[in-house]
Design an enzyme around this catalytic site. Structure first.
Site, short mmCIF file in Angstrom:
data_model
loop_
_atom_site.label_atom_id
_atom_site.label_comp_id
_atom_site.label_asym_id
_atom_site.label_seq_id
_atom_site.Cartn_x
_atom_site.Cartn_y
_atom_site.Cartn_z
CG ASP A 20 36.98 -33.19 -2.36
OD1 ASP A 20 38.02 -33.25 -3.03
OD2 ASP A 20 36.19 -32.23 -2.41
N GLY A 75 48.48 -26.31 3.26
CA GLY A 75 47.34 -25.58 2.67
C GLY A 75 47.08 -24.25 3.36
NE ARG A 132 42.69 -34.55 5.86
CZ ARG A 132 42.94 -33.24 5.79
NH1 ARG A 132 43.65 -32.64 6.72
NH2 ARG A 132 42.50 -32.54 4.76
P1 ITT Z 1 43.77 -35.50 -3.34
O1 ITT Z 1 42.56 -35.12 -4.14
O2 ITT Z 1 44.76 -36.30 -4.12
O3 ITT Z 1 43.44 -36.15 -2.02
P2 ITT Z 1 44.08 -32.62 -3.11
O4 ITT Z 1 45.06 -31.72 -2.41
O5 ITT Z 1 43.82 -32.32 -4.58
O6 ITT Z 1 44.58 -34.15 -2.95
P3 ITT Z 1 41.39 -31.88 -2.41
O7 ITT Z 1 40.91 -31.80 -3.81
O8 ITT Z 1 40.52 -32.55 -1.37
O9 ITT Z 1 42.77 -32.65 -2.29
O10 ITT Z 1 41.73 -30.41 -1.93
C1 ITT Z 1 41.94 -30.12 -0.59
C2 ITT Z 1 42.48 -28.70 -0.45
O11 ITT Z 1 41.78 -28.04 0.62
C3 ITT Z 1 43.94 -28.73 -0.03
O12 ITT Z 1 44.79 -28.73 -1.15
C4 ITT Z 1 44.05 -27.47 0.82
O13 ITT Z 1 44.21 -26.36 -0.02
C5 ITT Z 1 42.67 -27.39 1.48
N1 ITT Z 1 42.66 -28.14 2.76
C6 ITT Z 1 41.94 -29.24 3.07
N2 ITT Z 1 42.22 -29.67 4.31
C7 ITT Z 1 43.15 -28.83 4.80
C8 ITT Z 1 43.85 -28.76 6.02
O14 ITT Z 1 43.69 -29.66 6.98
N3 ITT Z 1 44.71 -27.77 6.16
C9 ITT Z 1 44.91 -26.86 5.19
N4 ITT Z 1 44.32 -26.84 4.01
C10 ITT Z 1 43.42 -27.83 3.81
#
Ligand code: ITT
Length: 208
Positions: free
Chosen positions: A71, A164, A192
């Site tokens: 997450d 993102g 990450r």
């Molecule tokens: P999963 O839960 O299936 O892994 P998700 O996209 O729903 O996918 P999260 O709930 O962890 O995942 O949300 C992460 C969000 O945070 C992601 O959609 C981006 O908006 C932001 N985010 C996280 N890491 C990022 C990165 O390296 N670069 C840009 N945005 C990031």
């Protein structure tokens, strides 16, 4: 080659994890049958809680296998840590006032963030990305790993790589946004990449 299953629906995360595992003697494969089950309910109030929820839930799909979920999100100081655990659905949360299950697309989330920042009318907006990786097996978390990347938020996007909030996430040490970095360079500095290196350290110490 030992195998770890990757449980995520986010193609940006998949790209980054697979690039990170490329040179290693670990196969990081997509978790089979993930699309056949309803998505995990991410109702935790911290990144760690949500990472555990996802890893435990999805690991039940592949008995005996090691499953990696994570997450992550963006925490902006002047917004009291928002979008935080709601990063993936920020636009929808701001619009409806409730934490919906449905993610918003990157463009909508970025527009929502820019609008929130502009209301503050500051010169600089500091913040950080956070990533918590959880490793689970048969519905139990074995370990978690946290990585953070500090930066500043722009109100004018720059760059086309990453995903993102990357076009808005400026990394002062390199003078670039994360969307201006190739995968390898983003990994070196990102939340990450840092969490993944901790995971590798732990994994290397496990009895094989
Ligand atoms: P999963 O839960 O299936 O892994 P998700 O996209 O729903 O996918 P999260 O709930 O962890 O995942 O949300 C992460 C969000 O945070 C992601 O959609 C981006 O908006 C932001 N985010 C996280 N890491 C990022 C990165 O390296 N670069 C840009 N945005 C990031």
């Amino acid at each position: 080659m030992p195998r770890i299953y990757l449980a995520t629906t986010n193609p940006g995360k998949v790209r980054e994890f697979r690039e990170a595992a490329q040179a290693l003697s670990i196969a990081l494969d997509p978790l089979p049958r993930m699309a056949e089950v309803p998505p995990a309910i991410e109702d935790g109030s911290t990144f760690e809680q949500n990472a555990r929820i996802k890893a435990e839930y999805y690991s039940r799909l592949s008995p005996g296998e090691l499953v990696l979920a994570e997450d992550s999100g963006l925490a902006v100081d002047a917004l009291n840590g928002s979008p935080g655990v709601h990063s993936a659905r920020y636009a929808a949360v701001l619009q409806s006032g409730v934490a919906l299950d449905q993610n918003s697309d990157d463009q909508a989330n970025n527009a929502a963030l820019i609008a929130q920042l502009k209301r503050l009318n500051q010169d600089r907006y500091t913040g950080k990305y956070v990533c918590v990786i959880a490793m689970a097996q048969d519905g139990e978390t074995l370990a978690t790993f946290t990585g953070e990347a500090p930066g500043e938020l722009l109100t004018v996007p720059r760059g086309t790589q990453g995903f993102g909030y990357d076009p808005l996430f400026y990394f002062p040490a390199l003078g670039k946004t994360f969307a201006e970095l190739p995968l390898e360079q983003k990994r070196e500095h990102s939340h990450r990449g840092k969490a993944f290196r901790q995971f590798l350290n732990w994994y290397g110490r496990q009895p094989q």
